[in-house]
Design a protein around this motif. Structure first.
Motif, PDB file in Angstrom:
ATOM      1  N   THR A 159      -1.444  13.193  -2.193  1.00 56.12           N
ATOM      2  CA  THR A 159      -0.772  13.417  -0.905  1.00 56.12           C
ATOM      3  C   THR A 159      -1.229  12.360   0.096  1.00 56.12           C
ATOM      4  N   ILE A 160      -1.014  11.114  -0.247  1.00 62.91           N
ATOM      5  CA  ILE A 160      -1.445  10.006   0.604  1.00 62.91           C
ATOM      6  C   ILE A 160      -0.367   9.743   1.652  1.00 62.91           C
ATOM      7  N   THR A 161      -0.765   9.703   2.900  1.00 69.52           N
ATOM      8  CA  THR A 161       0.178   9.492   3.995  1.00 69.52           C
ATOM      9  C   THR A 161       0.599   8.032   4.072  1.00 69.52           C
ATOM     10  N   HIS A 162       1.897   7.791   4.214  1.00 74.18           N
ATOM     11  CA  HIS A 162       2.390   6.423   4.384  1.00 74.18           C
ATOM     12  C   HIS A 162       1.982   5.889   5.760  1.00 74.18           C
ATOM     13  N   ILE A 163       1.836   4.596   5.830  1.00 76.46           N
ATOM     14  CA  ILE A 163       1.350   3.974   7.066  1.00 76.46           C
ATOM     15  C   ILE A 163       2.372   2.980   7.592  1.00 76.46           C
ATOM     16  N   GLN A 164       2.219   2.618   8.845  1.00 81.25           N
ATOM     17  CA  GLN A 164       3.019   1.538   9.417  1.00 81.25           C
ATOM     18  C   GLN A 164       2.225   0.849  10.514  1.00 81.25           C
ATOM     19  N   MET A 165       2.474  -0.438  10.663  1.00 80.18           N
ATOM     20  CA  MET A 165       1.763  -1.189  11.684  1.00 80.18           C
ATOM     21  C   MET A 165       2.251  -0.776  13.066  1.00 80.18           C
ATOM     22  N   ARG A 166       1.344  -0.785  14.023  1.00 80.15           N
ATOM     23  CA  ARG A 166       1.670  -0.382  15.389  1.00 80.15           C
ATOM     24  C   ARG A 166       1.769  -1.616  16.271  1.00 80.15           C
ATOM     25  N   GLU A 167       2.948  -1.858  16.779  1.00 80.64           N
ATOM     26  CA  GLU A 167       3.184  -3.069  17.562  1.00 80.64           C
ATOM     27  C   GLU A 167       2.432  -3.083  18.880  1.00 80.64           C
ATOM     28  N   SER A 168       2.062  -1.916  19.358  1.00 78.58           N
ATOM     29  CA  SER A 168       1.358  -1.860  20.643  1.00 78.58           C
ATOM     30  C   SER A 168      -0.154  -1.963  20.475  1.00 78.58           C
ATOM     31  N   SER A 169      -0.608  -2.101  19.228  1.00 82.88           N
ATOM     32  CA  SER A 169      -2.044  -2.115  18.956  1.00 82.88           C
ATOM     33  C   SER A 169      -2.546  -3.514  18.623  1.00 82.88           C
TER      34      SER A 169
ATOM     35  N   ALA B 180      -5.952   3.683   4.614  1.00 81.27           N
ATOM     36  CA  ALA B 180      -5.048   4.000   3.507  1.00 81.27           C
ATOM     37  C   ALA B 180      -5.625   3.520   2.178  1.00 81.27           C
ATOM     38  N   MET B 181      -6.209   2.326   2.183  1.00 81.02           N
ATOM     39  CA  MET B 181      -6.806   1.797   0.953  1.00 81.02           C
ATOM     40  C   MET B 181      -8.006   2.627   0.521  1.00 81.02           C
ATOM     41  N   ASN B 182      -8.806   3.063   1.482  1.00 81.18           N
ATOM     42  CA  ASN B 182      -9.947   3.924   1.157  1.00 81.18           C
ATOM     43  C   ASN B 182      -9.478   5.248   0.562  1.00 81.18           C
ATOM     44  N   GLU B 183      -8.367   5.773   1.073  1.00 82.60           N
ATOM     45  CA  GLU B 183      -7.819   7.024   0.540  1.00 82.60           C
ATOM     46  C   GLU B 183      -7.329   6.826  -0.891  1.00 82.60           C
ATOM     47  N   ILE B 184      -6.697   5.677  -1.150  1.00 84.16           N
ATOM     48  CA  ILE B 184      -6.256   5.376  -2.512  1.00 84.16           C
ATOM     49  C   ILE B 184      -7.453   5.281  -3.450  1.00 84.16           C
ATOM     50  N   GLN B 185      -8.512   4.604  -3.009  1.00 83.68           N
ATOM     51  CA  GLN B 185      -9.731   4.523  -3.822  1.00 83.68           C
ATOM     52  C   GLN B 185     -10.285   5.917  -4.117  1.00 83.68           C
ATOM     53  N   HIS B 186     -10.290   6.765  -3.078  1.00 84.68           N
ATOM     54  CA  HIS B 186     -10.794   8.132  -3.240  1.00 84.68           C
ATOM     55  C   HIS B 186      -9.963   8.902  -4.259  1.00 84.68           C
ATOM     56  N   GLN B 187      -8.643   8.756  -4.191  1.00 85.49           N
ATOM     57  CA  GLN B 187      -7.762   9.479  -5.106  1.00 85.49           C
ATOM     58  C   GLN B 187      -7.942   9.003  -6.539  1.00 85.49           C
TER      59      GLN B 187
ATOM     60  N   THR C 120       0.839  -1.205   0.000  1.00 83.60           N
ATOM     61  CA  THR C 120       0.000   0.000   0.000  1.00 83.60           C
ATOM     62  C   THR C 120       0.872   1.251   0.000  1.00 83.60           C
ATOM     63  N   ASN C 121       1.930   1.236   0.781  1.00 73.68           N
ATOM     64  CA  ASN C 121       2.859   2.375   0.807  1.00 73.68           C
ATOM     65  C   ASN C 121       3.543   2.565  -0.539  1.00 73.68           C
ATOM     66  N   GLU C 122       3.866   1.477  -1.210  1.00 78.36           N
ATOM     67  CA  GLU C 122       4.527   1.560  -2.512  1.00 78.36           C
ATOM     68  C   GLU C 122       3.581   2.193  -3.541  1.00 78.36           C
ATOM     69  N   LEU C 123       2.317   1.778  -3.513  1.00 78.20           N
ATOM     70  CA  LEU C 123       1.345   2.378  -4.433  1.00 78.20           C
ATOM     71  C   LEU C 123       1.118   3.849  -4.096  1.00 78.20           C
TER      72      LEU C 123
END
Length: 225
Positions: free
Chosen positions: A50-60, A72-79, A36-39
């Motif tokens: 201007t899609i923000t990159h994401i990362q998994m949260r180990e504490s979540s 992030a995927m919804n934002e890509i669809q929107h764009q 997703t970040n690569e796309l």
């Protein structure tokens, strides 16, 4: 040996299976996060997004990390929908129709799309049209992303959703406690089946998503070279 292991001798094997399946789920989620970040990088660099990159949260929890990827995927669809709207607004109806006509040469479609982005962005990279056509003309957004989002929602809403993604650093007993919560240990089989059910579809959808993104990014790299 725990009493439940004496009563249910398959439990030790089920424990290891459960740990393995949890790791596979996390690996799959992590790979989707990277894809997703690569796309997003390609869209930001070549199509002015201007899609923000994401990362998994180990504490979540699993659900919280599913939600991060879904947003992030919804934002890509929107764009991509915004890209389509720009095409429709800037082009004559006949030219716009050509973008979706499978009989039209792809190079001509790319040239049309690039012209629009040169207008929208003021200046567009040479790969802008190609990326736009690949995204608009493929099933990446309309089918692949939608399917994966649906599966992530299901996983987040299942018994797996409340599990922390960091449990693999703990001991086996703590892992079981985190996974099963108040469930009795003789319900390990039910927990394993839950993982297997979700993973079967999630793995297949993830692979299709990653292949589609690889196709786009590979073409971008070829253009740059």
């Amino acid at each position: 040996m725990a009493l439940s292991d004496l009563l249910y001798p398959d439990n030790p094997r089920r424990r290891q299976e459960l740990i393995h399946l949890h790791q596979e789920l996390l690996d799959c989620m992590s790979t989707n996060c990277c894809a997703t970040n690569e796309l997003a990088r390609v869209l930001n660099e070549h199509l002015g997004c201007t899609i923000t990159h994401i990362q998994m949260r180990e504490s979540s929890t699993v659900k919280e990390n599913c939600d991060i990827i879904i947003r992030a995927m919804n934002e890509i669809q929107h764009q991509v929908q915004k890209i389509d709207s720009n095409m429709k607004e800037k082009l004559e109806p006949v030219l716009y129709q050509k973008l979706y006509d499978i009989k039209e040469p792809e190079l001509e479609k790319i040239a049309i799309a690039h012209k629009v982005f040169s207008i929208v962005l003021g200046e567009a990279t040479s790969t802008a049209g190609m990326v736009a056509i690949k995204l608009l003309g493929s099933s990446l957004i309309t089918l692949t992303v939608s399917k994966l989002v649906s599966l992530l929602v299901q996983i987040g809403a299942s018994v797996l959703g409340g599990i922390s993604i960091t449990i693999l650093g703990l001991g086996i007993e703590m892992i079981l406690h985190a996974i099963l919560g108040a469930m009795e240990r003789n319900q390990l089989l039910a927990a394993v089946k839950s993982y297997e059910k979700h993973l079967a579809e999630f793995r297949a959808a993830s692979e299709k998503y990653q292949r589609a993104i690889h196709e786009v990014t590979s073409l971008v790299r070829q253009q740059v070279q």
